[in-house]
Design a protein around this motif. Structure first.
Motif, PDB file in Angstrom:
ATOM      1  N   PHE A  15       0.823  -1.197   0.000  1.00 54.01           N
ATOM      2  CA  PHE A  15       0.000   0.000   0.000  1.00 54.01           C
ATOM      3  C   PHE A  15       0.865   1.257   0.000  1.00 54.01           C
ATOM      4  O   PHE A  15       0.575   2.223  -0.707  1.00 54.01           O
ATOM      5  CB  PHE A  15      -0.948   0.017   1.208  1.00 54.01           C
ATOM      6  N   ILE A  16       1.922   1.244   0.777  1.00 50.90           N
ATOM      7  CA  ILE A  16       2.830   2.401   0.828  1.00 50.90           C
ATOM      8  C   ILE A  16       3.429   2.648  -0.560  1.00 50.90           C
ATOM      9  O   ILE A  16       3.454   3.783  -1.042  1.00 50.90           O
ATOM     10  CB  ILE A  16       3.932   2.183   1.893  1.00 50.90           C
ATOM     11  N   LEU A  17       3.895   1.584  -1.196  1.00 48.42           N
ATOM     12  CA  LEU A  17       4.473   1.722  -2.537  1.00 48.42           C
ATOM     13  C   LEU A  17       3.436   2.239  -3.538  1.00 48.42           C
ATOM     14  O   LEU A  17       3.715   3.158  -4.316  1.00 48.42           O
ATOM     15  CB  LEU A  17       5.034   0.384  -3.011  1.00 48.42           C
ATOM     16  N   LEU A  18       2.245   1.665  -3.501  1.00 53.50           N
ATOM     17  CA  LEU A  18       1.199   2.048  -4.444  1.00 53.50           C
ATOM     18  C   LEU A  18       0.720   3.478  -4.207  1.00 53.50           C
ATOM     19  O   LEU A  18       0.589   4.262  -5.153  1.00 53.50           O
ATOM     20  CB  LEU A  18       0.014   1.086  -4.341  1.00 53.50           C
ATOM     21  N   ALA A  19       0.466   3.822  -2.955  1.00 51.60           N
ATOM     22  CA  ALA A  19      -0.004   5.173  -2.641  1.00 51.60           C
ATOM     23  C   ALA A  19       1.038   6.205  -3.061  1.00 51.60           C
ATOM     24  O   ALA A  19       0.706   7.233  -3.642  1.00 51.60           O
ATOM     25  CB  ALA A  19      -0.315   5.295  -1.144  1.00 51.60           C
ATOM     26  N   ALA A  21       3.258   5.880  -5.448  1.00 52.31           N
ATOM     27  CA  ALA A  21       3.278   5.933  -6.918  1.00 52.31           C
ATOM     28  C   ALA A  21       2.138   6.779  -7.459  1.00 52.31           C
ATOM     29  O   ALA A  21       2.325   7.575  -8.387  1.00 52.31           O
ATOM     30  CB  ALA A  21       3.202   4.518  -7.498  1.00 52.31           C
ATOM     31  N   HIS A  22       0.960   6.645  -6.893  1.00 53.86           N
ATOM     32  CA  HIS A  22      -0.203   7.345  -7.427  1.00 53.86           C
ATOM     33  C   HIS A  22      -0.307   8.785  -6.926  1.00 53.86           C
ATOM     34  O   HIS A  22      -0.589   9.698  -7.692  1.00 53.86           O
ATOM     35  CB  HIS A  22      -1.496   6.589  -7.099  1.00 53.86           C
ATOM     36  N   MET A  23      -0.067   8.993  -5.646  1.00 51.02           N
ATOM     37  CA  MET A  23      -0.288  10.315  -5.039  1.00 51.02           C
ATOM     38  C   MET A  23       0.660  11.390  -5.558  1.00 51.02           C
ATOM     39  O   MET A  23       0.345  12.568  -5.498  1.00 51.02           O
ATOM     40  CB  MET A  23      -0.146  10.238  -3.519  1.00 51.02           C
ATOM     41  N   THR A  24       1.806  11.005  -6.053  1.00 53.78           N
ATOM     42  CA  THR A  24       2.792  12.001  -6.457  1.00 53.78           C
ATOM     43  C   THR A  24       2.463  12.656  -7.791  1.00 53.78           C
ATOM     44  O   THR A  24       2.876  13.788  -8.037  1.00 53.78           O
ATOM     45  CB  THR A  24       4.197  11.381  -6.511  1.00 53.78           C
ATOM     46  N   ASP A  25       1.731  11.958  -8.659  1.00 57.65           N
ATOM     47  CA  ASP A  25       1.353  12.575  -9.941  1.00 57.65           C
ATOM     48  C   ASP A  25      -0.059  12.193 -10.379  1.00 57.65           C
ATOM     49  O   ASP A  25      -0.479  12.491 -11.478  1.00 57.65           O
ATOM     50  CB  ASP A  25       2.366  12.230 -11.043  1.00 57.65           C
ATOM     51  N   TRP A  26      -0.789  11.515  -9.502  1.00 57.12           N
ATOM     52  CA  TRP A  26      -2.177  11.105  -9.719  1.00 57.12           C
ATOM     53  C   TRP A  26      -2.361  10.220 -10.943  1.00 57.12           C
ATOM     54  O   TRP A  26      -3.399  10.226 -11.591  1.00 57.12           O
ATOM     55  CB  TRP A  26      -3.120  12.302  -9.711  1.00 57.12           C
ATOM     56  N   SER A  27      -1.314   9.473 -11.278  1.00 58.47           N
ATOM     57  CA  SER A  27      -1.449   8.431 -12.293  1.00 58.47           C
ATOM     58  C   SER A  27      -0.649   7.230 -11.821  1.00 58.47           C
ATOM     59  O   SER A  27       0.268   7.351 -10.999  1.00 58.47           O
ATOM     60  CB  SER A  27      -0.966   8.918 -13.658  1.00 58.47           C
ATOM     61  N   LEU A  28      -1.030   6.084 -12.336  1.00 59.18           N
ATOM     62  CA  LEU A  28      -0.360   4.847 -11.978  1.00 59.18           C
ATOM     63  C   LEU A  28      -0.087   4.109 -13.275  1.00 59.18           C
ATOM     64  O   LEU A  28      -0.999   3.619 -13.925  1.00 59.18           O
ATOM     65  CB  LEU A  28      -1.270   4.021 -11.063  1.00 59.18           C
ATOM     66  N   VAL A  29       1.174   4.098 -13.680  1.00 58.07           N
ATOM     67  CA  VAL A  29       1.519   3.486 -14.969  1.00 58.07           C
ATOM     68  C   VAL A  29       1.982   2.043 -14.756  1.00 58.07           C
ATOM     69  O   VAL A  29       2.371   1.659 -13.658  1.00 58.07           O
ATOM     70  CB  VAL A  29       2.597   4.309 -15.718  1.00 58.07           C
ATOM     71  N   ASP A  30       1.938   1.280 -15.840  1.00 60.83           N
ATOM     72  CA  ASP A  30       2.313  -0.138 -15.771  1.00 60.83           C
ATOM     73  C   ASP A  30       3.718  -0.342 -15.219  1.00 60.83           C
ATOM     74  O   ASP A  30       3.961  -1.289 -14.470  1.00 60.83           O
ATOM     75  CB  ASP A  30       2.201  -0.788 -17.151  1.00 60.83           C
ATOM     76  N   LYS A  76     -11.452   7.315   5.656  1.00 62.57           N
ATOM     77  CA  LYS A  76     -10.153   7.962   5.838  1.00 62.57           C
ATOM     78  C   LYS A  76      -9.592   8.486   4.517  1.00 62.57           C
ATOM     79  O   LYS A  76      -9.880   7.958   3.466  1.00 62.57           O
ATOM     80  CB  LYS A  76      -9.159   6.961   6.427  1.00 62.57           C
ATOM     81  N   THR A  77      -8.755   9.492   4.634  1.00 64.47           N
ATOM     82  CA  THR A  77      -8.093   9.998   3.433  1.00 64.47           C
ATOM     83  C   THR A  77      -6.938   9.074   3.070  1.00 64.47           C
ATOM     84  O   THR A  77      -6.475   8.275   3.895  1.00 64.47           O
ATOM     85  CB  THR A  77      -7.518  11.415   3.649  1.00 64.47           C
ATOM     86  N   ILE A  78      -6.478   9.196   1.857  1.00 61.66           N
ATOM     87  CA  ILE A  78      -5.349   8.390   1.396  1.00 61.66           C
ATOM     88  C   ILE A  78      -4.115   8.698   2.253  1.00 61.66           C
ATOM     89  O   ILE A  78      -3.401   7.789   2.666  1.00 61.66           O
ATOM     90  CB  ILE A  78      -5.067   8.642  -0.093  1.00 61.66           C
ATOM     91  N   MET A  79      -3.879   9.974   2.532  1.00 59.39           N
ATOM     92  CA  MET A  79      -2.690  10.345   3.319  1.00 59.39           C
ATOM     93  C   MET A  79      -2.768   9.767   4.730  1.00 59.39           C
ATOM     94  O   MET A  79      -1.770   9.255   5.237  1.00 59.39           O
ATOM     95  CB  MET A  79      -2.525  11.865   3.366  1.00 59.39           C
TER      96      MET A  79
END
Length: 139
Positions: A15-19, A21-30, A76-79
């Motif tokens: 979850f830490i890795l995924l959050a 990856a997504h939260m920093t630019d609001w996209s999650l690439v392959d 809860k919020t993502i953060m």
């Protein structure tokens, strides 16, 4: 049952890795998902837990579902969840300074996966390194 009730250390790790990856630019690439999958496989293979090849994809789906639920704005919020996952991981008996350093290095590798480093990635990496009490790597 909520996601929070049935979470183990590898769920929090992913979850830490995924959050991140997504939260920093609001996209999650392959490429980011692939790095996350590799890191989860590595952590499970070096743990004392028995696991099977199918376990990592199942864990990844569970982590993605947990994240999507948070993204929908329910509860809860993502953060908050990200910080709670960090605090939970820090309580693991094996999670020492070396484990924290490895975790932060893995986050840097996720940031580098899409071959562009955002200022938000550098800042969140620094913030999470502070949470774990280690130095942030240069990316």
């Amino acid at each position: 049952m909520t996601f929070e009730e049935n979470i183990d250390w590898i769920d929090n790790y992913g979850f830490i890795l995924l959050a991140f990856a997504h939260m920093t630019d609001w996209s999650l690439v392959d490429a980011e998902i692939e790095v996350i999958k590799e890191k989860l496989e590595l952590m499970l293979s070096h743990s004392n837990q028995k696991y099977s090849e199918e376990e990592v994809p199942r864990k990844l789906v569970k982590i993605l579902q947990r994240y999507e639920t948070l993204k929908d704005g329910k509860g809860k919020t993502i953060m908050e969840s990200l910080l709670r996952a960090c605090e939970s991981l820090k309580k693991e008996p094996w999670f020492d300074e070396l484990a924290a350093t490895v975790m932060v290095r893995f986050l840097a590798e996720v940031a580098e996966a899409d071959h562009k480093i955002e200022k938000t990635e550098v800042q969140l990496l620094k913030n999470l390194a502070d949470v774990f009490g280690v130095k942030s790597p240069r990316i």
